[in-house]
Enzyme design. Sequence first.
Site, PDB file in Angstrom:
ATOM      1  N   CYS A 115       0.834  -1.196   0.000  1.00  0.00           N
ATOM      2  CA  CYS A 115       0.000   0.000   0.000  1.00  0.00           C
ATOM      3  C   CYS A 115       0.874   1.254   0.000  1.00  0.00           C
ATOM      4  O   CYS A 115       0.654   2.183  -0.780  1.00  0.00           O
ATOM      5  CB  CYS A 115      -0.933  -0.012   1.203  1.00  0.00           C
ATOM      6  SG  CYS A 115      -2.096   1.364   1.259  1.00  0.00           S
ATOM      7  N   CYS A 116       1.895   1.273   0.860  1.00  0.00           N
ATOM      8  CA  CYS A 116       2.816   2.415   0.897  1.00  0.00           C
ATOM      9  C   CYS A 116       3.529   2.580  -0.438  1.00  0.00           C
ATOM     10  O   CYS A 116       3.774   3.702  -0.893  1.00  0.00           O
ATOM     11  CB  CYS A 116       3.844   2.224   2.005  1.00  0.00           C
ATOM     12  SG  CYS A 116       3.217   2.427   3.690  1.00  0.00           S
ATOM     13  N   CYS A 226       8.069   3.431   5.458  1.00  0.00           N
ATOM     14  CA  CYS A 226       7.187   3.182   4.319  1.00  0.00           C
ATOM     15  C   CYS A 226       7.926   2.916   3.020  1.00  0.00           C
ATOM     16  O   CYS A 226       7.310   2.574   2.017  1.00  0.00           O
ATOM     17  CB  CYS A 226       6.233   4.359   4.133  1.00  0.00           C
ATOM     18  SG  CYS A 226       7.074   5.936   3.857  1.00  0.00           S
TER      19      CYS A 226
END
Length: 231
Positions: A115-116, A226
């Site tokens: 997702c990051c 991230c």
Amino acid sequence: MLTSVNTATSGQWAVLQENLAGIAGKHPGVVFASSLGVEDMLMAHAIFDAGLPIEVFTLDTGRLHPETLALVDHIHDRYGVTVNMVQPDPVAVKRHVDEHGAFAFYESIELRKACCGLRKVEPLRRILQGRPAWVTGQRREQSLTRTELTETEFDAVFGLHKYNPLANWTLEQVWEVVHALDIPYNPLHDQGYPSIGCEPCTRAIRAGEDIRSGRWWWEQKLSRECGLHVS
């Protein structure tokens, strides 16, 4: 001019201004990646106040707090500058959400980093393409993963020079300057959020916790990055 801070902090501020001017002169086209956190608001103020040719951008992940997004308008009102809002590929994000769900990042480190990667790393790679250098507001004391942070490095991941001019600043020094110069900041900082990222991945911290404890709090401390900053 800083008249209401101690000599050490005043000296740090002067060095920061000098360093930023030097970076801008050495690397035409340099950009500053702002998370819109307090450190980055201090950096932005230094850039705008001196009229430095450093473009300021932020990664609009689609999951930021309303308070964070409101700072973009506040910056425009205060400094007359429009922050570049860099957004992820909507098709790639939709594909990921359709396949894994809107909150899959809670399920595993792999899905959270995926997702990051879509919402942060890919947009960052896109805006850094062809740039000579980028600047961040990272500090060494922010987390265990940043204790060896240097002020100047070559970012082999993105292929350009990288500068972290606040590396040796303390949080107290940051706030001292922010209050002295009346620099705007995210109101979530006053509600127990010393580090602010995407809304579902950030919480207020508890007494005694380190300042990055509210980021990806369900993971182990050494995994809480991230992918934007890889040593």
